[in-house]
Design an enzyme around this catalytic site. Structure first.
Site, PDB file in Angstrom:
ATOM      1  N   CYS A 112      25.929  61.132 108.168  1.00 10.10           N
ATOM      2  CA  CYS A 112      25.867  61.205 109.602  1.00 10.10           C
ATOM      3  C   CYS A 112      24.471  61.629 109.945  1.00 10.10           C
ATOM      4  O   CYS A 112      23.959  62.496 109.294  1.00 10.10           O
ATOM      5  CB  CYS A 112      26.714  62.145 110.152  1.00 10.10           C
ATOM      6  SG  CYS A 112      26.936  62.325 112.008  1.00 10.10           S
ATOM      7  N   LEU A 113      23.810  60.885 110.996  1.00 11.87           N
ATOM      8  CA  LEU A 113      22.611  61.224 111.531  1.00 11.87           C
ATOM      9  C   LEU A 113      22.562  62.505 112.131  1.00 11.87           C
ATOM     10  O   LEU A 113      21.293  63.010 112.427  1.00 11.87           O
ATOM     11  CB  LEU A 113      21.975  60.130 112.573  1.00 11.87           C
ATOM     12  CG  LEU A 113      21.974  58.666 111.951  1.00 11.87           C
ATOM     13  CD1 LEU A 113      21.753  57.790 112.801  1.00 11.87           C
ATOM     14  CD2 LEU A 113      20.918  58.470 110.701  1.00 11.87           C
ATOM     15  N   GLU A 145      32.459  57.080 114.351  1.00 11.80           N
ATOM     16  CA  GLU A 145      32.119  57.195 115.598  1.00 11.80           C
ATOM     17  C   GLU A 145      33.046  57.460 116.543  1.00 11.80           C
ATOM     18  O   GLU A 145      32.544  58.455 117.539  1.00 11.80           O
ATOM     19  CB  GLU A 145      31.307  55.706 115.828  1.00 11.80           C
ATOM     20  CG  GLU A 145      30.228  55.231 114.886  1.00 11.80           C
ATOM     21  CD  GLU A 145      29.138  56.228 114.667  1.00 11.80           C
ATOM     22  OE1 GLU A 145      28.942  56.936 115.604  1.00 11.80           O
ATOM     23  OE2 GLU A 145      28.530  56.200 113.627  1.00 11.80           O
ATOM     24  N   GLN A 148      25.810  61.670 120.193  1.00  6.41           N
ATOM     25  CA  GLN A 148      24.529  62.276 119.611  1.00  6.41           C
ATOM     26  C   GLN A 148      23.221  61.996 120.070  1.00  6.41           C
ATOM     27  O   GLN A 148      22.228  62.835 119.447  1.00  6.41           O
ATOM     28  CB  GLN A 148      24.398  61.161 118.270  1.00  6.41           C
ATOM     29  CG  GLN A 148      25.626  61.517 117.330  1.00  6.41           C
ATOM     30  CD  GLN A 148      25.928  60.516 116.149  1.00  6.41           C
ATOM     31  OE1 GLN A 148      26.467  59.368 116.287  1.00  6.41           O
ATOM     32  NE2 GLN A 148      25.181  60.686 115.017  1.00  6.41           N
TER      33      GLN A 148
HETATM   34  O1  K1U Z   1      25.498  59.549 112.548  1.00  2.40           O
HETATM   35  C1  K1U Z   1      26.230  58.482 112.663  1.00  2.40           C
HETATM   36  O2  K1U Z   1      27.223  58.432 112.983  1.00  2.40           O
HETATM   37  C2  K1U Z   1      25.603  57.149 111.858  1.00  2.40           C
HETATM   38  C3  K1U Z   1      26.139  56.951 110.409  1.00  2.40           C
HETATM   39  C4  K1U Z   1      27.350  55.980 110.476  1.00  2.40           C
HETATM   40  C5  K1U Z   1      28.126  56.273 109.417  1.00  2.40           C
HETATM   41  C6  K1U Z   1      27.580  55.848 107.969  1.00  2.40           C
HETATM   42  C7  K1U Z   1      28.403  55.809 106.844  1.00  2.40           C
HETATM   43  C8  K1U Z   1      29.869  56.124 106.877  1.00  2.40           C
HETATM   44  C9  K1U Z   1      30.186  56.224 108.188  1.00  2.40           C
HETATM   45  C10 K1U Z   1      29.258  56.255 109.263  1.00  2.40           C
HETATM   46  C11 K1U Z   1      25.029  56.714 109.608  1.00  2.40           C
HETATM   47  O3  K1U Z   1      24.244  55.596 109.894  1.00  2.40           O
HETATM   48  S1  K1U Z   1      24.213  57.604 108.239  1.00  2.40           S
HETATM   49  C12 K1U Z   1      23.098  56.427 107.593  1.00  2.40           C
HETATM   50  C13 K1U Z   1      23.670  55.178 106.828  1.00  2.40           C
HETATM   51  O4  K1U Z   1      24.550  55.268 106.595  1.00  2.40           O
HETATM   52  C14 K1U Z   1      22.657  54.319 106.353  1.00  2.40           C
HETATM   53  C15 K1U Z   1      21.387  54.341 106.751  1.00  2.40           C
HETATM   54  C16 K1U Z   1      20.344  53.128 106.433  1.00  2.40           C
HETATM   55  C17 K1U Z   1      20.933  52.073 105.830  1.00  2.40           C
HETATM   56  C18 K1U Z   1      22.250  51.945 105.491  1.00  2.40           C
HETATM   57  C19 K1U Z   1      23.067  53.372 105.719  1.00  2.40           C
HETATM   58 ZN    ZN Z   2      28.210  60.722 112.663  1.00  2.45          ZN
END
Ligand code: K1U
Ligand code: ZN
Length: 169
Positions: A94-95, A137, A51
């Protein structure tokens, strides 16, 4: 430490299969430190190296809630040794697919093996949000996004929406 740019869909690099790491050294720890800072700034709870355009089998994560002590975790060359037959749904984000959230069903519990920040081998059981996040991930390491678990229509709509956001920015 430095902030890195997070790449977003439809960047083709997100479909790459990342390469295993040979050695956990100071250069790799510097990348993991950058990834953690980038993840905290986003903000997010996990981030895979691809990423930030580094095709290496490396993940950072912190599942601590707001107000709790940070609990950074580092995973190098993670492997899933066992996954439960029981599955559980979770509304994922997902970011690299900003502002899109949808439900994905995954094994509820997994057993994993990985190298930690010091390069030591660890075996661990994961459940709940830990199981969801490590599977999300690890999918990134194989070029799979959470939207690939959705219908084609939902996936295409998500990509269209992210492209539209990027144009408007
Ligand atoms: O992009 C990524 O892989 C990160 C993703 C991870 C994720 C989140 C939810 C379920 C599975 C995997 C994130 O972090 S998205 C943002 C998020 O969930 C979040 C942001 C701020 C506070 C709490 C949660
Ligand atoms: Zn992701």
């Amino acid at each position: 430490m430095a902030l890195r740019e997070i790449i977003v869909v439809p960047d083709p690099r997100l479909k790459q299969v990342s390469k295993p790491v040979d050695v956990v050294d100071d250069a790799l720890r510097a990348l993991m430190d950058d990834m953690l800072e980038t993840m905290y700034a986003a903000p997010g709870i996990g981030l895979a190296a691809i990423q930030v355009a580094e095709p290496m089998r490396v993940i950072v994560m912190d599942l601590a809630r707001e107000g709790e002590e940070p609990q950074p975790r580092f995973f190098v060359n993670p492997e899933i040794l066992w996954a439960s037959e029981e599955t559980a749904p979770y509304e994922e984000g997902c970011l690299s697919v900003p502002e899109i959230y949808d439900e994905v069903e995954r094994p509820a519990r997994v057993k994993l093996r990985y190298l930690n920040y010091q390069g030591e081998q660890v075996e661990e059981d994961a459940e709940g949000l830990y199981a969801v996040c490590i599977q999300h991930e690890m999918d990134h390491l194989d070029g799979v996004l959470f939207i690939d678990h959705l219908s084609r229509l939902k996936r295409e709509q998500a990509i269209k929406k992210v492209k539209k956001q990027a144009k408007a920015a």
